[in-house]
Design a protein around this motif. Sequence first.
Motif, PDB file in Angstrom:
ATOM      1  N   LEU A   1       5.075  17.181  -6.022  1.00  0.00           N
ATOM      2  CA  LEU A   1       5.040  16.596  -4.680  1.00  0.00           C
ATOM      3  C   LEU A   1       4.729  15.099  -4.676  1.00  0.00           C
ATOM      4  O   LEU A   1       5.074  14.399  -3.731  1.00  0.00           O
ATOM      5  CB  LEU A   1       3.979  17.303  -3.831  1.00  0.00           C
ATOM      6  CG  LEU A   1       4.151  18.804  -3.609  1.00  0.00           C
ATOM      7  CD1 LEU A   1       2.926  19.376  -2.895  1.00  0.00           C
ATOM      8  CD2 LEU A   1       5.412  19.090  -2.813  1.00  0.00           C
ATOM      9  N   GLY A   2       4.079  14.608  -5.726  1.00  0.00           N
ATOM     10  CA  GLY A   2       3.548  13.256  -5.713  1.00  0.00           C
ATOM     11  C   GLY A   2       4.593  12.166  -5.865  1.00  0.00           C
ATOM     12  O   GLY A   2       5.741  12.410  -6.245  1.00  0.00           O
ATOM     13  N   ASP A   3       4.159  10.922  -5.575  1.00  0.00           N
ATOM     14  CA  ASP A   3       5.016   9.747  -5.755  1.00  0.00           C
ATOM     15  C   ASP A   3       4.166   8.612  -6.308  1.00  0.00           C
ATOM     16  O   ASP A   3       3.042   8.828  -6.770  1.00  0.00           O
ATOM     17  CB  ASP A   3       5.705   9.367  -4.446  1.00  0.00           C
ATOM     18  CG  ASP A   3       4.726   9.118  -3.299  1.00  0.00           C
ATOM     19  OD1 ASP A   3       3.615   8.580  -3.556  1.00  0.00           O
ATOM     20  OD2 ASP A   3       5.039   9.457  -2.143  1.00  0.00           O
ATOM     21  N   HIS A   4       4.695   7.393  -6.226  1.00  0.00           N
ATOM     22  CA  HIS A   4       4.027   6.252  -6.847  1.00  0.00           C
ATOM     23  C   HIS A   4       2.601   6.038  -6.321  1.00  0.00           C
ATOM     24  O   HIS A   4       1.757   5.475  -7.019  1.00  0.00           O
ATOM     25  CB  HIS A   4       4.855   4.989  -6.611  1.00  0.00           C
ATOM     26  CG  HIS A   4       4.940   4.572  -5.168  1.00  0.00           C
ATOM     27  ND1 HIS A   4       5.821   5.161  -4.280  1.00  0.00           N
ATOM     28  CD2 HIS A   4       4.244   3.640  -4.462  1.00  0.00           C
ATOM     29  CE1 HIS A   4       5.669   4.604  -3.085  1.00  0.00           C
ATOM     30  NE2 HIS A   4       4.730   3.693  -3.170  1.00  0.00           N
ATOM     31  N   ARG A   5       2.324   6.493  -5.110  1.00  0.00           N
ATOM     32  CA  ARG A   5       0.986   6.310  -4.540  1.00  0.00           C
ATOM     33  C   ARG A   5      -0.072   7.135  -5.277  1.00  0.00           C
ATOM     34  O   ARG A   5      -1.267   6.852  -5.171  1.00  0.00           O
ATOM     35  CB  ARG A   5       0.990   6.705  -3.059  1.00  0.00           C
ATOM     36  CG  ARG A   5       1.891   5.825  -2.184  1.00  0.00           C
ATOM     37  CD  ARG A   5       2.005   6.428  -0.797  1.00  0.00           C
ATOM     38  NE  ARG A   5       2.593   7.761  -0.844  1.00  0.00           N
ATOM     39  CZ  ARG A   5       2.191   8.784  -0.082  1.00  0.00           C
ATOM     40  NH1 ARG A   5       1.187   8.636   0.755  1.00  0.00           N
ATOM     41  NH2 ARG A   5       2.786   9.965  -0.180  1.00  0.00           N
ATOM     42  N   HIS A   6       0.361   8.140  -6.011  1.00  0.00           N
ATOM     43  CA  HIS A   6      -0.580   9.047  -6.668  1.00  0.00           C
ATOM     44  C   HIS A   6      -0.644   8.819  -8.180  1.00  0.00           C
ATOM     45  O   HIS A   6      -1.373   9.522  -8.875  1.00  0.00           O
ATOM     46  CB  HIS A   6      -0.166  10.494  -6.380  1.00  0.00           C
ATOM     47  CG  HIS A   6       0.062  10.749  -4.928  1.00  0.00           C
ATOM     48  ND1 HIS A   6       1.316  10.976  -4.406  1.00  0.00           N
ATOM     49  CD2 HIS A   6      -0.796  10.756  -3.872  1.00  0.00           C
ATOM     50  CE1 HIS A   6       1.228  11.146  -3.096  1.00  0.00           C
ATOM     51  NE2 HIS A   6      -0.039  11.010  -2.739  1.00  0.00           N
ATOM     52  N   ARG A   7       0.093   7.829  -8.654  1.00  0.00           N
ATOM     53  CA  ARG A   7       0.137   7.568 -10.094  1.00  0.00           C
ATOM     54  C   ARG A   7      -1.240   7.172 -10.631  1.00  0.00           C
ATOM     55  O   ARG A   7      -1.652   7.637 -11.698  1.00  0.00           O
ATOM     56  CB  ARG A   7       1.164   6.455 -10.371  1.00  0.00           C
ATOM     57  CG  ARG A   7       1.242   6.006 -11.823  1.00  0.00           C
ATOM     58  CD  ARG A   7       2.001   6.974 -12.677  1.00  0.00           C
ATOM     59  NE  ARG A   7       1.961   6.593 -14.078  1.00  0.00           N
ATOM     60  CZ  ARG A   7       2.733   7.119 -15.024  1.00  0.00           C
ATOM     61  NH1 ARG A   7       3.623   8.044 -14.700  1.00  0.00           N
ATOM     62  NH2 ARG A   7       2.632   6.747 -16.275  1.00  0.00           N
ATOM     63  N   ASP A   8      -1.953   6.311  -9.908  1.00  0.00           N
ATOM     64  CA  ASP A   8      -3.268   5.861 -10.388  1.00  0.00           C
ATOM     65  C   ASP A   8      -4.234   7.027 -10.547  1.00  0.00           C
ATOM     66  O   ASP A   8      -5.037   7.054 -11.493  1.00  0.00           O
ATOM     67  CB  ASP A   8      -3.855   4.828  -9.421  1.00  0.00           C
ATOM     68  CG  ASP A   8      -3.159   3.483  -9.515  1.00  0.00           C
ATOM     69  OD1 ASP A   8      -2.403   3.272 -10.489  1.00  0.00           O
ATOM     70  OD2 ASP A   8      -3.366   2.655  -8.611  1.00  0.00           O
ATOM     71  N   LEU A   9      -4.179   7.987  -9.643  1.00  0.00           N
ATOM     72  CA  LEU A   9      -5.055   9.149  -9.737  1.00  0.00           C
ATOM     73  C   LEU A   9      -4.756   9.947 -11.009  1.00  0.00           C
ATOM     74  O   LEU A   9      -5.674  10.337 -11.744  1.00  0.00           O
ATOM     75  CB  LEU A   9      -4.879  10.039  -8.506  1.00  0.00           C
ATOM     76  CG  LEU A   9      -5.619  11.379  -8.519  1.00  0.00           C
ATOM     77  CD1 LEU A   9      -7.129  11.164  -8.570  1.00  0.00           C
ATOM     78  CD2 LEU A   9      -5.229  12.217  -7.306  1.00  0.00           C
ATOM     79  N   LEU A  10      -3.487  10.179 -11.281  1.00  0.00           N
ATOM     80  CA  LEU A  10      -3.114  10.913 -12.486  1.00  0.00           C
ATOM     81  C   LEU A  10      -3.555  10.163 -13.742  1.00  0.00           C
ATOM     82  O   LEU A  10      -4.068  10.772 -14.693  1.00  0.00           O
ATOM     83  CB  LEU A  10      -1.600  11.138 -12.519  1.00  0.00           C
ATOM     84  CG  LEU A  10      -1.045  12.149 -11.511  1.00  0.00           C
ATOM     85  CD1 LEU A  10       0.469  12.159 -11.561  1.00  0.00           C
ATOM     86  CD2 LEU A  10      -1.595  13.542 -11.783  1.00  0.00           C
TER      87      LEU A  10
END
Length: 335
Positions: free
Chosen positions: A220-229
Amino acid sequence: MCGELAAGSARLTATEIICALDNCGHPDAADRVLSELASPSGPLAHRGAVMACFRKVNYRHFDQRQLKALVRALHDSSGAGPVGDQVDPLRRHLATVHPEHARALLGRGTNQAPVRPAVRPVDSRLPAAATLLAAAIRRVTSRIRAVEPDGVCDTSVPTALVTEALTCPVFDVRLYAAFLLAATPYRAELADAVAAELARPVTVRHEELAVPLLEALRILGDHRHRDLLQSLAVAPGVPHRVAYAAVRGLGHVAADHPAGDFLRDAVAHHHAAWLRGGDAVSAATLESLVYALGMASRDDLLAEIRAGTDVLPAARTAAARWLDIPGHRRASALL
């Protein structure tokens, strides 16, 4: 043919190849799945074998000899490694379909096949993961109303899919539910809600809670969630399986936009972890990092891994496979 294609510890598509045998009723297909379950050619093939067993048990593909071999393999399994979270659900599923083997699978005190739990048993020193997961599902599904604020639309289907994506003990059912959600208008809201759950420290401490959330965010994620991963992939104190799930997401969520030297640092971090422990989860994490490098077109790091003398052999082989793919094919596949 599927067995030959999947052979090799670094075959990038081994999971899908072995999984393709789940609908084949030929005895040779069942034997191949059992072979990869008991003595896997690699972690990806092992994952495919575990996933295939759920359906082959349902379809009664295993004869009595093969069924006994499956029971023995599950009885002897420690439940460790990157697919350890699937072993106990498979034991319970097999005991439900074949109650005559319940005692061998679940212990001497078992008189009947138990109801399958939604999550794995948890460390008694921690709060109940099932309770935390139920609360997380309520918070995630509440975000659906942000897309349908007037309450006219029936949200029972996306709510059911969220529940399946986060609680079903079978990995590929969770995967398919997440794919269906990704094709809806709810995707962005649900991704943000899942990310918010993963930002809670209590979530990360519970593998049973964090892993399905990370698997959902991978779809479901996109570039906004990359830092969290990226943070969860290398943060100190993160459980190994949680870090592994985060690393798997790196090859799918904004894979072509890694931040700075993160991938180099991540390789160093997990290479050191593998050298210290040498466990199956650390090894699988390194292999998943190689996939992330390939998706990010980091040929420099792939070449370093291929040339490394103290690098996990399966990671070296996987890096070599990426580098052997002609440039124009890789470029077209990443579009």
